[in-house]
Design a protein around this motif. Structure first.
Motif, mmCIF file in Angstrom:
data_model
loop_
_atom_site.group_PDB
_atom_site.id
_atom_site.type_symbol
_atom_site.label_atom_id
_atom_site.label_comp_id
_atom_site.label_asym_id
_atom_site.label_seq_id
_atom_site.Cartn_x
_atom_site.Cartn_y
_atom_site.Cartn_z
ATOM 1 N N TYR A 179 74.093 -3.505 33.894
ATOM 2 C CA TYR A 179 75.125 -4.471 33.529
ATOM 3 C C TYR A 179 76.536 -3.926 33.772
ATOM 4 C CZ TYR A 179 71.641 -7.656 31.831
ATOM 5 O OH TYR A 179 70.587 -8.535 31.768
ATOM 6 N N ASN A 180 76.622 -2.851 34.552
ATOM 7 C CA ASN A 180 77.905 -2.301 34.985
ATOM 8 C C ASN A 180 78.815 -1.931 33.813
ATOM 9 O OD1 ASN A 180 79.495 -1.406 37.093
ATOM 10 N ND2 ASN A 180 80.594 -3.345 37.266
ATOM 11 N N VAL A 181 78.214 -1.337 32.779
ATOM 12 C CA VAL A 181 78.989 -0.907 31.615
ATOM 13 C C VAL A 181 79.600 0.445 31.947
ATOM 14 C CG1 VAL A 181 78.851 -0.245 29.190
ATOM 15 C CG2 VAL A 181 77.546 -2.206 30.021
ATOM 16 N N ARG A 182 80.913 0.475 32.070
ATOM 17 C CA ARG A 182 81.644 1.689 32.438
ATOM 18 C C ARG A 182 82.344 2.328 31.247
ATOM 19 N NH1 ARG A 182 79.612 2.252 37.012
ATOM 20 N NH2 ARG A 182 80.076 0.886 38.768
ATOM 21 N N GLY A 183 82.571 1.546 30.195
ATOM 22 C CA GLY A 183 83.226 2.052 28.986
ATOM 23 C C GLY A 183 82.649 1.353 27.777
ATOM 24 N N VAL A 184 82.809 1.988 26.632
ATOM 25 C CA VAL A 184 82.311 1.380 25.393
ATOM 26 C C VAL A 184 83.465 1.265 24.407
ATOM 27 C CG1 VAL A 184 79.871 1.975 25.557
ATOM 28 C CG2 VAL A 184 81.459 3.644 24.636
ATOM 29 N N PRO A 185 83.432 0.267 23.569
ATOM 30 C CA PRO A 185 82.438 -0.800 23.538
ATOM 31 C C PRO A 185 82.641 -1.816 24.664
ATOM 32 C CG PRO A 185 84.107 -1.209 21.875
ATOM 33 C CD PRO A 185 84.432 0.115 22.497
ATOM 34 N N THR A 186 81.539 -2.322 25.173
ATOM 35 C CA THR A 186 81.544 -3.448 26.103
ATOM 36 C C THR A 186 80.694 -4.541 25.476
ATOM 37 O OG1 THR A 186 81.857 -2.132 28.104
ATOM 38 C CG2 THR A 186 80.822 -4.280 28.380
ATOM 39 N N LEU A 187 81.237 -5.743 25.438
ATOM 40 C CA LEU A 187 80.526 -6.894 24.899
ATOM 41 C C LEU A 187 80.272 -7.877 26.018
ATOM 42 C CD1 LEU A 187 82.719 -7.444 21.719
ATOM 43 C CD2 LEU A 187 80.478 -6.383 21.793
ATOM 44 N N LEU A 188 79.023 -8.311 26.152
ATOM 45 C CA LEU A 188 78.669 -9.360 27.106
ATOM 46 C C LEU A 188 78.185 -10.560 26.317
ATOM 47 C CD1 LEU A 188 76.605 -7.514 29.871
ATOM 48 C CD2 LEU A 188 78.976 -8.260 29.972
ATOM 49 N N LEU A 189 78.675 -11.729 26.698
ATOM 50 C CA LEU A 189 78.221 -12.955 26.057
ATOM 51 C C LEU A 189 77.338 -13.703 27.037
ATOM 52 C CD1 LEU A 189 78.501 -14.723 23.480
ATOM 53 C CD2 LEU A 189 80.203 -16.035 24.764
ATOM 54 N N PHE A 190 76.111 -13.994 26.593
ATOM 55 C CA PHE A 190 75.164 -14.777 27.382
ATOM 56 C C PHE A 190 75.083 -16.172 26.789
ATOM 57 C CE2 PHE A 190 73.956 -10.510 28.355
ATOM 58 C CZ PHE A 190 73.366 -10.543 29.614
ATOM 59 N N ALA A 191 75.074 -17.175 27.651
ATOM 60 C CA ALA A 191 74.852 -18.553 27.227
ATOM 61 C C ALA A 191 73.802 -19.141 28.152
ATOM 62 C CB ALA A 191 76.144 -19.360 27.294
ATOM 63 N N ARG A 218 82.803 -11.198 29.456
ATOM 64 C CA ARG A 218 82.736 -9.738 29.295
ATOM 65 C C ARG A 218 84.023 -9.279 28.621
ATOM 66 N NH1 ARG A 218 80.655 -4.960 31.977
ATOM 67 N NH2 ARG A 218 79.251 -6.316 33.126
ATOM 68 N N PHE A 219 83.865 -8.416 27.619
ATOM 69 C CA PHE A 219 85.009 -7.828 26.919
ATOM 70 C C PHE A 219 84.813 -6.317 26.870
ATOM 71 C CE2 PHE A 219 84.077 -11.962 25.061
ATOM 72 C CZ PHE A 219 85.287 -12.614 25.183
ATOM 73 N N VAL A 220 85.884 -5.580 27.113
ATOM 74 C CA VAL A 220 85.822 -4.125 27.027
ATOM 75 C C VAL A 220 86.854 -3.677 26.008
ATOM 76 C CG1 VAL A 220 86.040 -1.947 28.275
ATOM 77 C CG2 VAL A 220 85.081 -3.944 29.426
ATOM 78 N N GLY A 221 86.426 -2.792 25.095
ATOM 79 C CA GLY A 221 87.327 -2.283 24.070
ATOM 80 C C GLY A 221 87.245 -3.085 22.786
ATOM 81 N N MET A 222 88.091 -2.717 21.843
ATOM 82 C CA MET A 222 88.132 -3.372 20.534
ATOM 83 C C MET A 222 88.537 -4.828 20.703
ATOM 84 S SD MET A 222 87.660 -2.844 17.372
ATOM 85 C CE MET A 222 87.951 -3.797 15.903
ATOM 86 N N GLN A 223 87.867 -5.720 19.992
ATOM 87 C CA GLN A 223 88.135 -7.155 20.084
ATOM 88 C C GLN A 223 88.397 -7.717 18.691
ATOM 89 O OE1 GLN A 223 88.309 -8.636 23.169
ATOM 90 N NE2 GLN A 223 87.962 -6.546 23.872
ATOM 91 N N GLU A 224 89.218 -8.732 18.642
ATOM 92 C CA GLU A 224 89.498 -9.429 17.389
ATOM 93 C C GLU A 224 88.348 -10.396 17.081
ATOM 94 O OE1 GLU A 224 92.105 -9.064 15.290
ATOM 95 O OE2 GLU A 224 92.802 -7.403 16.556
ATOM 96 N N GLU A 225 88.010 -10.502 15.805
ATOM 97 C CA GLU A 225 86.939 -11.404 15.389
ATOM 98 C C GLU A 225 87.245 -12.851 15.769
ATOM 99 O OE1 GLU A 225 85.013 -13.095 11.276
ATOM 100 O OE2 GLU A 225 85.829 -11.058 11.254
#
Length: 137
Positions: free
Chosen positions: A100-112, A119-126
């Motif tokens: 899934y080409n994750v190069r850094g953490v945290p990485t968030l992937l959303l599947f629908a 795709r989000f990389v780094g800290m994310q707001e709720e």
């Protein structure tokens, strides 16, 4: 006093019975887990994505500070939204992270509907995560 305690017990028992009936009635609808689901590999992730409409996959590492900071946000998303949250430890699942080409953490992937849509990389707001999940729900 004893009568009051007995009345409270009776009310609580009735609440539990009612709650149990509600859960039984809703079992036919697929509900998302209220806690993050650990993923042990590609088969686990595929099964989770296929079973649930919207899945937020958190690629993380135990040694990652931002991942630990994001954990309460991800747990809240799991508990309070219709999305299923899957957790993938990149150290234990290096091949899956590479796929899934994750190069850094945290990485968030959303599947629908079985497909990666965000795709989000780094800290994310709720609030941002909730907004994106609602958009795809």
């Amino acid at each position: 006093m004893a009568e009051e305690i007995e009345e409270i017990r009776r009310q609580k028992l009735e609440e539990l019975r009612t709650r149990g009936e509600t859960v039984d009635a809703d079992e036919s609808e697929r509900q998302s887990p209220s806690e993050p689901v650990p993923v042990g590999g590609n088969a686990d992730l595929s099964e989770t994505v296929e079973e649930h409409g919207v899945v937020l996959v958190d690629f993380y590492a135990d040694w990652c500070g931002p991942c630990r900071m994001l954990e309460p946000v991800v747990e809240t998303i799991a508990a309070e939204t219709d999305a299923t949250v899957a957790k993938v430890d990149i150290d234990a699942n290096q091949q899956l992270a590479a796929e899934y080409n994750v190069r850094g953490v945290p990485t968030l992937l959303l599947f629908a509907d079985g497909q990666p849509v965000e795709r989000f990389v780094g800290m994310q707001e709720e609030a941002q995560l909730r907004s994106v999940i609602e958009k795809h729900a």
